[in-house]
Design a protein around this motif. Structure first.
Motif: not given
Length: 730
Positions: A70-74
């Motif tokens: 999720l965080h790398l996608g953000l």
């Protein structure tokens, strides 16, 4: 630990490095007042809250690998958005022209929306980093304290803030700053990817049980190790909110008398962060006795500065206000650290601290202007800090000796005395005050003075701590221009000489005068029946008072000249008139725009002067009012004279019987203008100046700093004074 430390340091540096940059982009379009920064701070605090809420939910509800995805996608989405803005707008962070206001209503909402669209996503992504990466670190390194990483991220923030006004702002153009920041963001994303890889690989092995490091456990009580209850959560909220209010209120106090800009924005914020670093480094660094005493002394210093007035040396003001901010925030943050939870509740702790910061921003930016008519939140915030210090002294320490009990009682008495005194200061019982009003553009007051002597009876308009106009009620004096606009002032001489020149060449009477900044309308008293005067004013309350609200001022009603008042930012209004093909053709255009004693920088840049020149008649004169208690603006005016091929005349009027000393610089396309009889016979100090070489200091929209202007008179060696041949030395 190194990968986490470097990434957290980079995120904090970028997070706080973009804040003054965003403020510089916002200032020219939103009035150039201190309220611009407090509104920006509200946005930054709200974005931090959103980031901490995201981190809290992600860290507590998702498995580690899901967190990584999720965080790398953000972060990847944020990089794409920055690249798209760079292609479409021409800058990854600069706002587009569609955000330029068209009126004076709804400034706060429009500014918050502009920040959300331009830097909202990258700022949100950065704000998630500190709590989320520290949560990852606590999982990966269960025996180490994550609170040290918190102090390290604050150190990165502190370095970003201090480097901006002293290194970045004076040397790097604003547009280039945006590109450099975007490049730094890409490097930060790479660091996050490295940390994420560490978390991903550790997921392959069983997760260790959560533990508290020996160092941290030694300072935590059984209550602190337990799940935080409602009482402790409310304490986090109150302490962080109080510190936030004090920070923003202090920034308002400092900025209103110099210039709204990064130099006086970042100093309070840096002190605020310094207290976080000290308090969260170790509990022993916070001494209740030391900082309660420092708070008492600092409040006394602030009281002395307030009573002395805005002409108090800037260094003393920074020392007094900064000392009070340091002591007050140390009390709040020191107590906050004493109430810290165990690491497993770390994200919730940051979340509630952030909520308190947002509440402080809402109080100063939205609530206070609606319930207070002065900057009452500042003394109230100081009083709240003193009350916190007082409450912490109430429990009697076990085994306290008589002498120590006496000392504690004295400190408690002094704190109580200070609290009462600050409450009295909020009330402001001065009998001469007839009206007080506050809006986005500051605090204005009308004072009635000299009531015992009819010939001295007058009303004075104050903006902040500075008088912005005076009018006598005596019929003889009522229509006389006063304060900074007397016939002997620079503006008065420019108007009189232009009038004389028209008569000398046989032109019909009638001058066209433009004035940026209305005040009480004193300039209208310099005009005659054939003249027209066009004022540009951004503050609706000032316009209302000048037009006769309350019956205090009547210059606009009394003048025989034709008067127009244009509401809105002066530069934006003038630019819009040019876009519509309406150059005004002013014979004299006066720039007299002050917020209290603060100079809106965007109205004195080269780009602004370019706009002014297009509105001047062929022989029109630009009159710059540069009176200021702390900044010497002569170098800026001389730099503009050299850049535009104009001739500069410095006019200083300092009469013994008039406390309103005025300093004007007149820029004329004609070298002989200031040699006319009007100037030769003037009792003012009139000097014709020109730079010996290229300007060492100038202001543009891209680059400008107030720091070189704090050294008054330093320009004397860079100029030469021009004299008539008959007056020249043999």
């Amino acid at each position: 630990m190194r990968r986490y430390a470097l990434t957290l340091f980079a995120s904090a540096f970028l997070l706080f490095g973009v804040q003054p940059l965003a403020g510089k982009f916002a200032l020219p379009w939103f009035g150039g007042t201190p309220a611009v920064w407090t509104a920006c701070m509200l946005f930054f605090q709200a974005a931090l809250l959103a980031g901490y809420a995201y981190a809290h939910v992600v860290a507590t509800r998702l498995a580690p690998r899901a967190q990584v995805k999720l965080h790398l996608g953000l972060l990847g989405l944020t990089v794409v958005v920055l690249a798209a803005r760079a292609l479409l707008v021409g800058s990854p962070v600069a706002p587009g022209p569609e955000w330029r206001p068209t009126g004076v209503e709804g400034f706060t909402g429009r500014l918050l929306a502009m920040l959300a669209v331009t830097i909202g996503l990258p700022f949100f992504a950065l704000s998630t980093t500190a709590p989320l990466l520290q949560s990852w670190f606590a999982r990966a390194r269960p025996g180490a304290s994550p609170y040290r990483l918190y102090s390290l991220s604050n150190a990165g923030s502190l370095l970003a803030l201090l480097s901006y006004p002293f290194v970045v702002e004076p040397a790097v153009p604003r547009s280039l700053q945006g590109w450099g920041w975007a490049a730094g963001f890409v490097l930060f994303v790479a660091g996050c990817a490295v940390c994420a890889r560490d978390v991903w690989s550790r997921e392959l092995t069983p997760a260790p049980a959560e533990a508290v490091s020996p160092e941290l456990a030694a300072g935590l009580s059984d209550e602190a190790s337990a799940r935080p209850g409602l009482g402790r959560t409310l304490a986090w909220l109150g302490l962080s909110g109080c510190a936030s209010v004090l920070l923003l209120a202090t920034t308002n106090q400092l900025s209103q008398d110099v210039a709204a800009g990064p130099f006086l924005w970042v100093l309070p914020l840096a002190l605020y962060l310094l207290t976080f670093i000290i308090a969260f480094e170790r509990e022993a660094l916070y001494s209740r006795t030391l900082f309660s005493l420092l708070l008492i002394v600092a409040v006394a210093g602030v009281t002395r500065v307030v009573l002395a007035g805005p002409h108090t040396a800037l260094g003393l003001q920074i020392l007094a206000y900064g000392g009070a901010l340091l002591a007050g925030c140390m009390v709040c943050h020191g107590e906050l650290y004493r109430l810290r939870p165990a690491p497993r509740y770390l994200s919730a702790f940051y979340l509630w601290v952030s909520v308190g910061g947002v509440l402080g921003g809402i109080i100063v930016t939205i609530i206070a202007p609606r319930i207070f008519v002065t900057y009452a939140e500042y003394p109230l915030a100081l009083a709240a800090c003193c009350l916190i210090a007082l409450v912490t002294m109430l429990p009697r320490p076990p085994g306290e000796e008589r002498l120590e009990r006496l000392r504690r009682s004295i400190r408690m008495f002094l704190l109580a005395f200070v609290i009462v005194g600050l409450g009295v200061a909020v009330a402001d019982f001065r009998r001469e005050i007839r009206l007080t009003a506050r809006n986005f553009f500051g605090v204005v007051q009308v004072l009635e003075q000299g009531r015992d002597k009819p010939e001295e009876h007058r009303f004075t308009l104050k903006h902040g701590a500075i008088a912005h106009g005076v009018q006598y009620t005596d019929p003889v004096k009522r229509r006389l221009p006063m304060s900074y606009f007397t016939p002997e002032s620079g503006l008065g001489l420019a108007v009189a000489e232009h009038r004389r020149l028209r008569e000398a060449v046989g032109l019909p009477p009638g001058l066209r005068i433009g004035v940026l900044g209305l005040g009480v309308g004193s300039t209208a008293a310099l005009a005659q029946a054939e003249d027209s005067v066009r004022f540009y004013e951004i503050n609706p309350k000032i316009i209302s008072l000048a037009r006769g609200e309350g019956g205090y001022f009547s210059y606009l009603a009394d003048t025989p000249a034709r008067v127009e008042v244009v509401e809105g930012d002066a530069r934006i209004s003038l630019e819009r008139e040019l876009e519509q093909g309406q150059a005004e053709g002013f014979d004299v255009l006066a720039v007299d725009t002050f917020s209290s004693d603060s100079i809106p920088v965007h109205l004195l840049t080269e780009e602004a002067v370019t706009v002014y020149r297009k509105h001047l008649a062929p022989h029109g004169v630009l009159a710059l009012h540069i009176s200021n208690a702390h900044l010497d603006l002569v170098p800026i005016a001389l730099a503009h004279a050299r850049a535009f091929g104009m001739h500069a005349t410095l006019v200083v009027y300092n009469p013994k019987d008039n406390p309103a000393r005025s300093v004007w610089v007149l820029l004329s396309p004609d070298a002989e203008f200031s040699w006319g009889p009007t100037f030769v016979k003037a009792t003012s100090n009139v000097r014709r100046l020109e730079l010996l070489g290229p300007a060492s200091v100038t202001w543009t929209d891209e680059r400008g700093s107030v720091l070189p202007l704090l050294n008054k008179g330093s320009w004397q060696s860079e100029v030469r004074e021009i004299v008539l041949p008959a007056q020249a030395s043999p």
